[in-house]
Design an enzyme around this catalytic site. Structure first.
Site, short mmCIF file in Angstrom:
data_model
loop_
_atom_site.label_atom_id
_atom_site.label_comp_id
_atom_site.label_asym_id
_atom_site.label_seq_id
_atom_site.Cartn_x
_atom_site.Cartn_y
_atom_site.Cartn_z
N PRO A 12 1.02 -1.19 0.04
CG PRO A 12 -0.14 -1.06 2.13
CD PRO A 12 0.47 -2.02 1.18
CG ASN A 13 -0.14 4.15 1.30
OD1 ASN A 13 -1.37 4.74 0.71
ND2 ASN A 13 -0.23 3.79 2.64
NE ARG A 20 4.05 6.58 1.70
CZ ARG A 20 4.19 5.40 2.16
NH1 ARG A 20 4.68 4.70 1.21
NH2 ARG A 20 4.00 5.10 3.28
CE1 TYR A 25 9.00 5.11 2.95
CE2 TYR A 25 7.41 6.72 2.82
CZ TYR A 25 7.81 5.75 3.43
OH TYR A 25 7.26 5.22 4.63
CG ASN A 76 8.34 -1.94 0.21
OD1 ASN A 76 7.81 -1.88 1.19
ND2 ASN A 76 8.88 -0.82 -0.26
CB ALA A 79 1.64 0.07 6.40
CG HIS A 82 5.23 -2.35 10.09
ND1 HIS A 82 6.60 -2.59 10.13
CD2 HIS A 82 5.26 -0.99 9.09
CE1 HIS A 82 7.20 -1.92 9.18
NE2 HIS A 82 6.43 -1.20 8.55
CG ASP A 89 -0.26 -17.26 8.46
OD1 ASP A 89 1.07 -17.22 8.85
OD2 ASP A 89 -1.38 -16.96 8.98
CD GLU A 100 10.69 -7.42 5.73
OE1 GLU A 100 11.05 -8.70 6.21
OE2 GLU A 100 10.08 -6.48 6.25
CG HIS A 102 11.24 -2.30 4.31
ND1 HIS A 102 10.06 -2.21 4.37
CD2 HIS A 102 11.42 -3.59 5.02
CE1 HIS A 102 9.44 -3.15 4.69
NE2 HIS A 102 10.33 -4.05 5.24
CG LEU A 103 11.48 2.53 -1.18
CD1 LEU A 103 10.19 3.06 -1.39
CD2 LEU A 103 12.40 2.96 -2.35
CB SER A 104 12.68 4.32 4.90
OG SER A 104 11.59 3.42 5.29
NE ARG A 109 10.37 6.04 8.44
CZ ARG A 109 9.25 6.06 7.50
NH1 ARG A 109 9.44 4.88 6.70
NH2 ARG A 109 8.21 6.49 7.67
NE ARG A 113 7.07 4.30 9.69
CZ ARG A 113 6.10 4.82 9.14
NH1 ARG A 113 5.64 3.53 8.37
NH2 ARG A 113 5.30 5.55 9.16
C1 DQA Z 1 8.28 1.10 3.76
C2 DQA Z 1 8.41 1.17 5.22
C3 DQA Z 1 6.98 1.08 5.78
O1 DQA Z 1 7.03 1.15 7.09
C4 DQA Z 1 6.09 1.94 5.26
O2 DQA Z 1 4.91 1.60 5.99
C5 DQA Z 1 5.94 1.99 3.96
C6 DQA Z 1 7.11 1.92 3.16
C7 DQA Z 1 9.71 1.26 2.77
O3 DQA Z 1 9.87 0.84 1.95
O4 DQA Z 1 10.50 1.86 3.59
O5 DQA Z 1 4.97 2.16 3.32
O6 DQA Z 1 8.10 -0.24 3.56
#
Ligand code: DQA
Length: 149
Positions: A12-13, A20, A25, A76, A79, A82, A89, A100, A102-104, A109, A113
């Site tokens: 998501p997002n 964003r 990011y 990725n 959210a 978490h 599953d 897995e 993550h950009l950040s 943080r 997270r």
């Molecule tokens: C994220 C980190 C997550 O905590 C956050 O909710 C995201 C992006 C990242 O790529 O850094 O949506 O997965």
């Protein structure tokens, strides 16, 4: 010829990348990330298919559908990382090696997270390198799959 197919899942997002919170990011869009990954895939002789969804169930379905089609998954989960026992599953159920990303750097943080439901069922996690997290993850996954076979 590509003997390996990799599914890249964005949660998501992440469709809003570029707009964003660019200070967290970066300014690269999801379209650009996917283009880079497909190009990297050509270099690694891997077929790369990318999918983004804001819906947990769509991501779960995509993981189920990956059986017999993909040898590896890059995820990725945004959210859902978490919160989602369902995505964890699904990954456990299909037994497809998963990285897995993550950009950040999720550990530098907010505390909520710091925990990932996915990390214990992934072969590894890369966090904090922006677009390079995906690229490094893909390289590591392809190396892992080639060594395994
Ligand atoms: C994220 C980190 C997550 O905590 C956050 O909710 C995201 C992006 C990242 O790529 O850094 O949506 O997965």
């Amino acid at each position: 010829m590509s003997d390996i197919s990799i599914l890249v899942l964005h949660g998501p997002n992440l469709n809003l990348l570029g707009l964003r919170e660019p200070e967290i990011y970066g300014s690269t869009t999801l379209v650009q990330i996917n283009q880079t990954l497909r190009l990297d895939g050509e270099g690694l002789q891997a077929n790369v298919i990318c999918l983004q969804s804001n819906h947990e169930g769509v991501l779960v379905d995509a993981i189920h559908d990956a059986r017999q089609k993909y040898q590896g998954i890059i995820i990725n989960a945004g959210a859902y990382t978490h919160t989602s026992v369902a995505i964890r599953d699904a990954l456990t159920a299909v037994e497809i090696p998963t990285v897995e990303v993550h950009l950040s750097n999720i550990y530098s943080r907010e505390e909520f997270r710091h925990h990932s439901y996915i990390a214990p069922v992934a072969i590894g996690q890369i966090s904090g390198f922006g677009t390079d997290s995906y690229r490094l993850g893909m390289q590591a996954l392809v190396n892992y799959l080639r060594k395994k076979n």
